[in-house]
Design an enzyme around this catalytic site. Sequence first.
Site, PDB file in Angstrom:
ATOM      1  N   LYS A  43       0.836  -1.199   0.000  1.00 22.41           N
ATOM      2  CA  LYS A  43       0.000   0.000   0.000  1.00 22.41           C
ATOM      3  C   LYS A  43       0.874   1.253   0.000  1.00 22.41           C
ATOM      4  CE  LYS A  43      -0.492  -0.425   5.002  1.00 22.41           C
ATOM      5  NZ  LYS A  43      -1.366  -0.915   6.092  1.00 22.41           N
ATOM      6  N   TYR A 263      15.080  30.527   8.670  1.00 28.40           N
ATOM      7  CA  TYR A 263      13.800  31.165   8.977  1.00 28.40           C
ATOM      8  C   TYR A 263      13.596  31.333  10.472  1.00 28.40           C
ATOM      9  CZ  TYR A 263      11.963  30.641   4.208  1.00 28.40           C
ATOM     10  OH  TYR A 263      11.735  30.731   2.869  1.00 28.40           O
TER      11      TYR A 263
HETATM   12  C1  LIG Z   1      -0.574  -1.815   6.830  1.00 29.85           C
HETATM   13  C2  LIG Z   1      -1.131  -3.119   7.200  1.00 29.85           C
HETATM   14  C3  LIG Z   1      -0.304  -4.235   7.347  1.00 29.85           C
HETATM   15  C4  LIG Z   1       1.206  -4.125   7.308  1.00 29.85           C
HETATM   16  O1  LIG Z   1       1.668  -3.602   8.516  1.00 29.85           O
HETATM   17  P1  LIG Z   1       3.226  -3.423   8.835  1.00 29.85           P
HETATM   18  O2  LIG Z   1       3.252  -2.977  10.239  1.00 29.85           O
HETATM   19  O3  LIG Z   1       3.724  -2.388   7.874  1.00 29.85           O
HETATM   20  O4  LIG Z   1       3.867  -4.748   8.599  1.00 29.85           O
HETATM   21  C5  LIG Z   1      -0.902  -5.468   7.580  1.00 29.85           C
HETATM   22  N1  LIG Z   1      -2.253  -5.578   7.678  1.00 29.85           N
HETATM   23  C6  LIG Z   1      -3.076  -4.523   7.580  1.00 29.85           C
HETATM   24  C7  LIG Z   1      -4.530  -4.712   7.721  1.00 29.85           C
HETATM   25  C8  LIG Z   1      -2.546  -3.258   7.353  1.00 29.85           C
HETATM   26  O5  LIG Z   1      -3.359  -2.199   7.280  1.00 29.85           O
END
Ligand SMILES: *Cc1c(COP(=O)(O)O)cnc(C)c1O
Length: 372
Positions: A43, A263
């Site tokens: 993702k 800044y």
């Molecule tokens: C993002 C996500 C993962 C992966 O999690 P990590 O901590 O990055 O390994 C797994 N399952 C779900 C439902 C997620 O939203």
Amino acid sequence: MTSEAAALGRAGALLTIDLDAIAGNWRRLQALGAPAECGTVLKADGYGLGAVPVGRALFAAGARSFFVAHLEEGIALRAALGEARIVVLNGLLPGLAADYTAHSLIPALNDPGEIAAWAGHAKALGTALPGFVQLDSGMNRLGLMPEEQARLVADPTRLDGIAPVTWMTHLACAEEAGNPMNRAQLDRFRQAVAKLPKAPVSIANSSGIFLGPDFHGDLTRPGAALYGINPTPGRPNPMAGVVRLEARILQTRRVDTPMTVGYGAAHRVEGPARLATIAVGYADGIPRSASGRGAVRIAGFTAPITGRISMDLITVDVTHIPEPLAAPGALAEILGPELPPDRLGESAGTIGYEILTSLGRRYARRYLGGAA
Ligand SMILES: *Cc1c(COP(=O)(O)O)cnc(C)c1O
């Protein structure tokens, strides 16, 4: 010219992503979770590192199950991967079931309405459709609530047309191995699944894999650990680093009298000092909250960030670095073996996940290794 300088081209910074290190991390997680299948979470554009090249490298390494958050992410990944199983974690969007089947995407069904819509779509097509069903075991974010789970137990025909099913849940505190929430969620999930039609289960994210075999189920879902983020905070990182971010030094200057930098004149140099200005800023994903707290590495020396991080630039103190090593044109390392994303995250009051997924789009990008 070094190969880094050549790869940098016209850009201010170079992001190098080691696909072989990602594949190696996947193999390591696969071995640790075996006999469960090790899935991969891609993702947010593969946690900022490029879902398509990362997905291809992981497929070549043997991964066959891929998770994304959004339908659009699934469609883009499908175009790059032929045969893989792709699951859309955020669920089935209303009225769009045909988009999922057109691209062979599997929704994580997160409420009874989504289950009904997916079952209805299967019936209309006259075929069975695979589905993940998320059971909320305490995260209280997505998935069927306990009373909805009970209704499914009472009437499992609601699942007619959805096959094969995978039951999934998500842990809220997996990175804290000693947190009793982990066991409580596992128990709640197991009790629910025991009353439902028998099907494979998926529980663990990256950190969940390190909680031991009880949490492995049939399919794990690591994301962060693939990308080198430490799944066991407070203990040594078992994963290989994956990213290196280097940026040009644009200018250096000597300040001999008491002066301020940047800044808001927020940082006061009591002088004499030498400062270097580097071509990355918050628009590139270097959090402004790391102002005065983070550091970069130049020729093996640590150079603290001085003054406020601006949109396109940061200023670092190079007083202690031999002048020819910290000259205009030299590269400063912002992320790398000595400066993992977790460290920058800590300096900025956030986590490595947010550092990676915030990485900017104007870097020159270079991929090492991988299938191609
Ligand atoms: C993002 C996500 C993962 C992966 O999690 P990590 O901590 O990055 O390994 C797994 N399952 C779900 C439902 C997620 O939203």
